[in-house]
Write a protein that holds these residues in place. Sequence first.
Motif, PDB file in Angstrom:
ATOM      1  N   PHE A  46       0.136   1.017   9.514  1.00  0.00           N
ATOM      2  CA  PHE A  46       0.224  -0.200   8.649  1.00  0.00           C
ATOM      3  C   PHE A  46       1.836  -0.892   8.938  1.00  0.00           C
ATOM      4  O   PHE A  46       1.737  -2.163   9.096  1.00  0.00           O
ATOM      5  N   VAL A  47       2.734  -0.146   9.016  1.00  0.00           N
ATOM      6  CA  VAL A  47       4.253  -0.534   9.004  1.00  0.00           C
ATOM      7  C   VAL A  47       4.205  -1.203  10.289  1.00  0.00           C
ATOM      8  O   VAL A  47       4.739  -2.620  10.358  1.00  0.00           O
ATOM      9  N   LEU A  48       3.673  -0.597  11.355  1.00  0.00           N
ATOM     10  CA  LEU A  48       3.996  -1.094  12.783  1.00  0.00           C
ATOM     11  C   LEU A  48       3.021  -2.514  12.686  1.00  0.00           C
ATOM     12  O   LEU A  48       3.497  -3.381  13.826  1.00  0.00           O
ATOM     13  N   ALA A  65      -5.585  -1.558   9.515  1.00  0.00           N
ATOM     14  CA  ALA A  65      -4.722  -0.545   9.189  1.00  0.00           C
ATOM     15  C   ALA A  65      -4.724  -0.327   7.739  1.00  0.00           C
ATOM     16  O   ALA A  65      -4.728   0.806   7.142  1.00  0.00           O
ATOM     17  N   LEU A  66      -4.994  -1.505   6.945  1.00  0.00           N
ATOM     18  CA  LEU A  66      -4.799  -1.423   5.531  1.00  0.00           C
ATOM     19  C   LEU A  66      -5.983  -0.776   5.044  1.00  0.00           C
ATOM     20  O   LEU A  66      -6.044   0.139   4.146  1.00  0.00           O
ATOM     21  N   TYR A  67      -7.144  -0.932   5.769  1.00  0.00           N
ATOM     22  CA  TYR A  67      -8.573  -0.317   5.250  1.00  0.00           C
ATOM     23  C   TYR A  67      -8.451   1.118   5.542  1.00  0.00           C
ATOM     24  O   TYR A  67      -8.874   1.922   4.749  1.00  0.00           O
ATOM     25  N   THR A  68      -8.029   1.505   6.767  1.00  0.00           N
ATOM     26  CA  THR A  68      -7.998   3.005   7.064  1.00  0.00           C
ATOM     27  C   THR A  68      -6.964   3.633   5.972  1.00  0.00           C
ATOM     28  O   THR A  68      -7.139   4.735   5.616  1.00  0.00           O
ATOM     29  N   ALA A  81       1.411  -1.764  -3.243  1.00  0.00           N
ATOM     30  CA  ALA A  81       2.701  -2.176  -2.611  1.00  0.00           C
ATOM     31  C   ALA A  81       2.192  -2.640  -1.284  1.00  0.00           C
ATOM     32  O   ALA A  81       2.722  -3.487  -0.612  1.00  0.00           O
ATOM     33  N   CYS A  82       1.394  -2.241  -0.560  1.00  0.00           N
ATOM     34  CA  CYS A  82       1.145  -2.321   0.998  1.00  0.00           C
ATOM     35  C   CYS A  82       0.220  -3.946   0.806  1.00  0.00           C
ATOM     36  O   CYS A  82       0.529  -4.516   1.866  1.00  0.00           O
ATOM     37  N   ALA A  83      -0.517  -4.042  -0.115  1.00  0.00           N
ATOM     38  CA  ALA A  83      -1.341  -5.132  -0.148  1.00  0.00           C
ATOM     39  C   ALA A  83      -0.425  -6.259  -0.573  1.00  0.00           C
ATOM     40  O   ALA A  83      -0.556  -7.417   0.062  1.00  0.00           O
TER      41      ALA A  83
END
Length: 362
Positions: A46-48, A65-68, A81-83
Amino acid sequence: MDAVLVGIALIDVFFNVHTAESLRLAFALVGAFALLLRRRMPLLTFVLTLPSVVLSDAIFAALAALYTLASLSRRRVLLGACALAFTISDMTSLPSPSLDLSSTATLITLGYTAATAAAPVFLGQLVQTRRDLSLRLAEISEARDHERLLTTQTVLAKERAQLAREMHDVVSHQVSLIAVRAGALQVGTRDAETRQAAATIRRLSVQTLDELRHMVSVLRASGGRPAELTPQPSLAELQRLVDGSGIEAELHTDLPPETLPDGLPPTVQRAIYRTVQEALTNVRKHAPGATATVRIHREADTVHVTITNTTPTRPALPLPSAHYGLVSLRQRAELLGGTVTSGPTADGGYELRLELPADNSA
């Protein structure tokens, strides 16, 4: 599936990034191919993919990546935080960011972007919940089958015990009377043929009594404890028990292999086997997903057994339990002059310890 996702991400890059923009194209391609790592390193993946969202409109790789990450992680603060990071990255346009929160259009766009980021998170959490539910249903089904088997064994044991009482109280008593009467007839009669017949009846009655006593002892043993009709376990079967426990477990022992069947008294071997069996069963029931380690070593005349499990990775199921397992282990150990102690470990796991005298012959 990974190849399909990478292909869709590349199509997204093809339609949203110009080939002349080398920097944006490079980050977009990195984000697309990073999906190959999504199962092993979901957070890094996700960061990449975030730079591609910041620098271009190619956002499919980041959403995948966010779903995984949401389907594999249980840390909801991290997912939030990722969302939020995706929302901010999608609202920002580098190298000249323009984010005017006082504009109604900007707020509407922000709402849509936040909803877009929340969708894969909710979907991933839903998939994770469904997977956990399937595992729980399988464990509950297995526990019910085991409970049904125990109930059947209990009913059979009661029937055998009742049959043993009937044979002892009725059949044995009547055969004893036959033997006594035949003996009296053998002594009291003067007819040789009658005496011979009485002796035969008495001899057959005595043999029948011996067979009845053996059958009653077998039935009583099976009625009191069904497993006693089978060979009693020893340390030679301990590795098989650990391998077939249904959890990830390891056995470490410093006892020489040749001493496993004969080096310790059978009572000590059975106590060790039953303790390990009960501990592994408790790990499977009360610490789903945990791993266990069984250590057995001998110091002087004392055998030390330690069963340790790690922190569970899934919530424990409310399985039926009489809470007699540890009590029975302590009683067995005390009869052999040993002790059983248990308690949580510092890292959130659990540990069960057994100490027995090695020369016990009870």
